[in-house]
Design an enzyme around this catalytic site. Structure first.
Site, PDB file in Angstrom:
ATOM      1  N   LYS A 112      14.446  25.839 -37.508  1.00 18.87           N
ATOM      2  CA  LYS A 112      15.385  26.232 -38.569  1.00 18.87           C
ATOM      3  C   LYS A 112      16.445  27.192 -38.040  1.00 18.87           C
ATOM      4  CE  LYS A 112      12.680  25.736 -42.856  1.00 18.87           C
ATOM      5  NZ  LYS A 112      12.048  26.489 -43.953  1.00 18.87           N
ATOM      6  N   LYS A 193      12.840  12.836 -42.137  1.00 17.10           N
ATOM      7  CA  LYS A 193      12.038  12.977 -43.356  1.00 17.10           C
ATOM      8  C   LYS A 193      12.897  12.976 -44.614  1.00 17.10           C
ATOM      9  CE  LYS A 193       9.575  16.663 -43.952  1.00 17.10           C
ATOM     10  NZ  LYS A 193       8.586  17.741 -44.106  1.00 17.10           N
ATOM     11  N   LYS A 196      14.578  17.770 -49.625  1.00 13.82           N
ATOM     12  CA  LYS A 196      15.150  18.274 -50.876  1.00 13.82           C
ATOM     13  C   LYS A 196      16.647  18.554 -50.787  1.00 13.82           C
ATOM     14  CE  LYS A 196      11.175  21.054 -52.258  1.00 13.82           C
ATOM     15  NZ  LYS A 196      10.973  22.048 -51.196  1.00 13.82           N
TER      16      LYS A 196
HETATM   17  P1  AMP Z   1       8.969  20.874 -48.844  1.00 20.76           P
HETATM   18  O1  AMP Z   1       9.770  19.885 -49.625  1.00 20.76           O
HETATM   19  O2  AMP Z   1       9.220  20.782 -47.378  1.00 20.76           O
HETATM   20  O3  AMP Z   1       9.047  22.263 -49.413  1.00 20.76           O
HETATM   21  O4  AMP Z   1       7.430  20.448 -48.982  1.00 20.76           O
HETATM   22  C1  AMP Z   1       6.655  20.600 -50.141  1.00 20.76           C
HETATM   23  C2  AMP Z   1       5.441  19.688 -50.086  1.00 20.76           C
HETATM   24  O5  AMP Z   1       5.834  18.321 -50.143  1.00 20.76           O
HETATM   25  C3  AMP Z   1       4.617  19.847 -48.791  1.00 20.76           C
HETATM   26  O6  AMP Z   1       3.240  19.776 -49.082  1.00 20.76           O
HETATM   27  C4  AMP Z   1       5.054  18.679 -47.963  1.00 20.76           C
HETATM   28  O7  AMP Z   1       4.069  18.221 -47.119  1.00 20.76           O
HETATM   29  C5  AMP Z   1       5.403  17.624 -48.991  1.00 20.76           C
HETATM   30  N1  AMP Z   1       6.526  16.820 -48.456  1.00 20.76           N
HETATM   31  C6  AMP Z   1       7.784  17.259 -48.230  1.00 20.76           C
HETATM   32  N2  AMP Z   1       8.556  16.279 -47.749  1.00 20.76           N
HETATM   33  C7  AMP Z   1       7.757  15.187 -47.649  1.00 20.76           C
HETATM   34  C8  AMP Z   1       7.962  13.851 -47.213  1.00 20.76           C
HETATM   35  N3  AMP Z   1       9.146  13.432 -46.782  1.00 20.76           N
HETATM   36  N4  AMP Z   1       6.925  13.011 -47.247  1.00 20.76           N
HETATM   37  C9  AMP Z   1       5.727  13.412 -47.690  1.00 20.76           C
HETATM   38  N5  AMP Z   1       5.456  14.651 -48.131  1.00 20.76           N
HETATM   39  C10 AMP Z   1       6.456  15.534 -48.114  1.00 20.76           C
END
Ligand code: AMP
Ligand code: TRP
Length: 326
Positions: A112, A193, A196
């Site tokens: 990051k 990936k 958000k």
């Molecule tokens: P984040 O969006 O990175 O804050 O992640 C929040 C939760 O969603 C975490 O438990 C991640 O493992 C899951 N997560 C985030 N992005 C993905 C993705 N592309 N595929 C599967 N799980 C995700």
């Protein structure tokens, strides 16, 4: 005794289907057999710049989606991190024990920060706050994505270090990584990936997307120039669409491949749109309803925060007594 589970998501942007399939859906399944806390980790979100109005909206929307997706406030504790000051308090105390070198090893910070000209100390300290989240509740298991495993391992190291100095202060938590669907990839670029960030809305299917938006996004999703529809890691675009189909439909890979034999990508995309819309529509509608009654949502979150504070208090007392504070 039931196992204590803790997990959280940052309100740093709109929630997408990867968050749902990779995290929230699993949480809903575990809440019956565990004593769970699900947190909107807003203090983590401010480790990078946020627009105050948007952040406020994202916090509420994320909480509404937790409830709409089936997290039951009678079974689980759902709350907003900043409403439980013990998180920041414990994070500070942990800060004073964590060796600098342990934090400097964290790969997420390295990734990051490498992309930014400037970043805050908070971004560097992020894993200490995450450790506080987990240790505050004497957590047994932490369901997270693969990318968070290092942070949970750091949390274990911190807990073991403090326990070895002061006796049994913290429970040692285990990371729990889901096997399938752990990684949903971007529709526009299946080598990254789904995320958000609002910069590339065509990358992600958001939980709050209307059916016609979902249809357009899937229609434009990157595939390849082959014709056979099958699960194949070397064809990331089609593989990703099939993975989403599998997780939304609940069918096996074998059945899905048989079903799409001889069909075209346009068929896959049409049927995928149907299963995704079927999955997300009830959640979106329920979340919209919840968001309309501002007071009811605030009350639910306040109740969750009070419950969480009650659970956090014994740990805070124990930590302070152990190190000679208070
Ligand atoms: P984040 O969006 O990175 O804050 O992640 C929040 C939760 O969603 C975490 O438990 C991640 O493992 C899951 N997560 C985030 N992005 C993905 C993705 N592309 N595929 C599967 N799980 C995700
Ligand atoms: N860092 C996690 C993520 O980005 C979110 C998070 C914060 C978390 N605190 C936590 C997850 C505690 C599990 C437990 O996904």
């Amino acid at each position: 005794m039931k196992k204590r589970i803790f997990s959280g998501i940052q309100p740093s942007g709109a929630l997408h289907i990867g968050n749902y399939l990779g995290a929230i859906r699993q949480w809903v399944q575990t809440q019956d057999k565990s004593d769970s806390l699900f947190c909107v980790v807003d203090l983590h979100a401010i480790t990078v710049p946020q627009d105050p109005k948007e952040l406020h909206q994202n916090i509420r929307e994320l909480a509404a989606i937790y409830f709409a997706a089936g997290i039951d406030p009678d079974k689980s504790t759902v709350f907003v991190q900043s409403q439980v000051p013990e998180h920041s308090e414990l994070a500070w105390i942990l800060n004073c024990f964590i060796p600098m070198g342990w934090m400097q090893r964290m790969t997420q910070f390295k990734d990051k920060s490498a992309k930014k000209k400037q970043f805050s100390i908070g971004l560097f300290d992020y894993p200490a706050l995450m450790a506080a989240d987990i240790l505050l509740y004497q957590t047994d298991a932490v369901p997270v994505g693969e990318d968070q495993k290092q942070h949970v391992e750091l949390t274990r190291d911190i807990a073991e270090m403090i326990n070895s100095k002061y006796g049994d202060v913290f429970k040692i938590p285990e990371p729990v990584i889901p096997k399938t669907g752990a990684r949903i990839m971007g529709l526009d670029d299946p080598t990254v990936k789904m995320a958000k960030s609002a910069e590339k809305p065509s990358r992600s299917i958001y939980i709050m997307d209307e059916p016609d938006v979902i249809k357009k996004k899937i229609a434009r999703a990157t595939t390849d120039s082959e014709t056979e529809i099958c699960f194949d890691q070397n064809r990331p675009g089609v593989n990703n669409l099939l993975t989403i189909y599998q997780l939304c439909s609940g069918k096996t890979q074998k059945d899905i491949e048989a079903h799409f034999q001889g069909k075209q990508y346009s068929d896959l995309k049409r049927e995928l749109t149907d299963v995704v819309v079927d999955k997300l529509t009830p959640i979106r509608e329920e979340a919209t309803k919840i968001l309309k009654d501002k007071k009811a949502l605030d009350d639910m979150l306040l109740k969750g925060a009070e419950k969480a504070r009650g659970l956090a208090a014994p740990t805070m007392n124990k930590v302070k007594a152990a190190i000679g504070l208070g």
